[in-house]
Motif scaffolding. Structure first.
Motif, PDB file in Angstrom:
ATOM      1  N   MET A 163      42.965 -49.041 -25.738  1.00 41.90           N
ATOM      2  CA  MET A 163      42.186 -49.293 -26.952  1.00 41.90           C
ATOM      3  C   MET A 163      40.709 -48.979 -26.755  1.00 41.90           C
ATOM      4  SD  MET A 163      44.051 -52.763 -28.414  1.00 41.90           S
ATOM      5  CE  MET A 163      43.110 -52.845 -29.947  1.00 41.90           C
ATOM      6  N   HIS A 164      40.183 -49.288 -25.574  1.00 38.96           N
ATOM      7  CA  HIS A 164      38.783 -48.958 -25.292  1.00 38.96           C
ATOM      8  C   HIS A 164      38.566 -47.442 -25.245  1.00 38.96           C
ATOM      9  CE1 HIS A 164      36.670 -52.659 -24.888  1.00 38.96           C
ATOM     10  NE2 HIS A 164      37.410 -53.131 -23.914  1.00 38.96           N
ATOM     11  N   ASN A 165      39.650 -46.701 -25.012  1.00 31.73           N
ATOM     12  CA  ASN A 165      39.558 -45.236 -24.927  1.00 31.73           C
ATOM     13  C   ASN A 165      40.372 -44.576 -26.034  1.00 31.73           C
ATOM     14  OD1 ASN A 165      38.143 -44.536 -22.139  1.00 31.73           O
ATOM     15  ND2 ASN A 165      39.471 -46.311 -21.797  1.00 31.73           N
ATOM     16  N   SER A 166      40.400 -45.206 -27.214  1.00 34.72           N
ATOM     17  CA  SER A 166      41.182 -44.655 -28.322  1.00 34.72           C
ATOM     18  C   SER A 166      40.728 -43.236 -28.642  1.00 34.72           C
ATOM     19  CB  SER A 166      41.058 -45.537 -29.566  1.00 34.72           C
ATOM     20  OG  SER A 166      39.711 -45.637 -29.975  1.00 34.72           O
ATOM     21  N   ASP A 167      41.710 -42.401 -28.966  1.00 35.36           N
ATOM     22  CA  ASP A 167      41.512 -40.979 -29.268  1.00 35.36           C
ATOM     23  C   ASP A 167      41.176 -40.148 -28.033  1.00 35.36           C
ATOM     24  OD1 ASP A 167      42.000 -41.331 -32.033  1.00 35.36           O
ATOM     25  OD2 ASP A 167      39.929 -41.958 -32.340  1.00 35.36           O
TER      26      ASP A 167
END
Length: 225
Positions: A163-167
């Motif tokens: 989630m912290h590195n979404s996309d």
């Protein structure tokens, strides 16, 4: 001060681990066999469990399975003299969050214990929201469309990283290093196993899928495909 549950039948190893962790201001209770561990675990709360795999009466794997039935979120660190990939994956699949192969350096043990305990640190940012998923790292739960889902400590760490590195595409090597603190071993499928655990918990039954495989590269957390 963390209350640590140490299940280890080798007296010398248990004494060394206890001494090292108490020097880090933790309280350590030593239990010498698996059967006693199951009995003791039900008597009071602990902050972290350290389990040897090879134990008298009941194996560490079975103790871990019992702990996970009673407590989904307590961090579990396995100690093992068994260095095969299958043995490591068996421990992780039972619900362990991390493992150390004997013989190990006490400083590494301390670092791994501290890393597991930091998940519940009071000053950590507990709430992360991406799309319609909200992750609460203080109690290892996800809420999606009104449904609350409980994660293990390692599942929470993996989802938090995604989630912290979404996309962004994260390789299996990056995930292994960030979540498990180990160099990626191409002979193990532990990253894929835990990604599947997460998919079954947060994507199954929902129209929109968040965790996607990028063939040959790794995984990506996306709100739109």
């Amino acid at each position: 001060m963390a209350q640590i549950f140490l299940v280890e039948d080798e007296e010398r190893v248990a004494a060394l681990v206890k001494k090292a962790l108490e020097e880090s201001n933790h309280s350590v209770e030593i239990i010498p066999d698996g059967a006693e561990a199951i009995r003791k675990f039900a008597l009071k709360p602990y902050d972290l469990a350290i389990l040897d795999i090879m134990l008298p009466y009941v194996s560490g794997i079975e103790v871990c399975r019992h702990i996970r039935q009673k407590n989904k979120t307590i961090p579990v660190l396995m100690l093992t003299a068994l260095d095969s990939v299958d043995d490591k994956v068996a421990g992780l699949n039972t619900g362990a969050d991390d493992y150390l192969v004997k013989p190990f350096h006490l400083k590494e043990l301390q670092a791994r214990v501290d890393a597991l305990l930091r998940r519940n640190a009071a000053d950590a940012e507990p709430i992360i929201t991406v799309g319609n998923i909200t992750l609460n790292t203080s109690n290892n739960t996800v809420e999606r469309e009104g449904k609350k889902i409980t994660l293990t400590t390692k599942e929470c760490a993996l989802l938090e990283l995604l989630m912290h590195n979404s996309d962004k595409i994260l390789s299996r090597q990056t995930i292994a290093e960030k979540v498990w603190g180990i160099s990626f071993d191409t002979g193990t499928n532990v990253v894929d196993v835990y990604v599947n655990y997460l998919r079954n918990k947060i994507d199954k039954g929902f129209a929109e899928k968040y965790i996607h495989t990028v063939v040959g590269k790794g995984y990506i957390f996306k709100t739109e495909v």
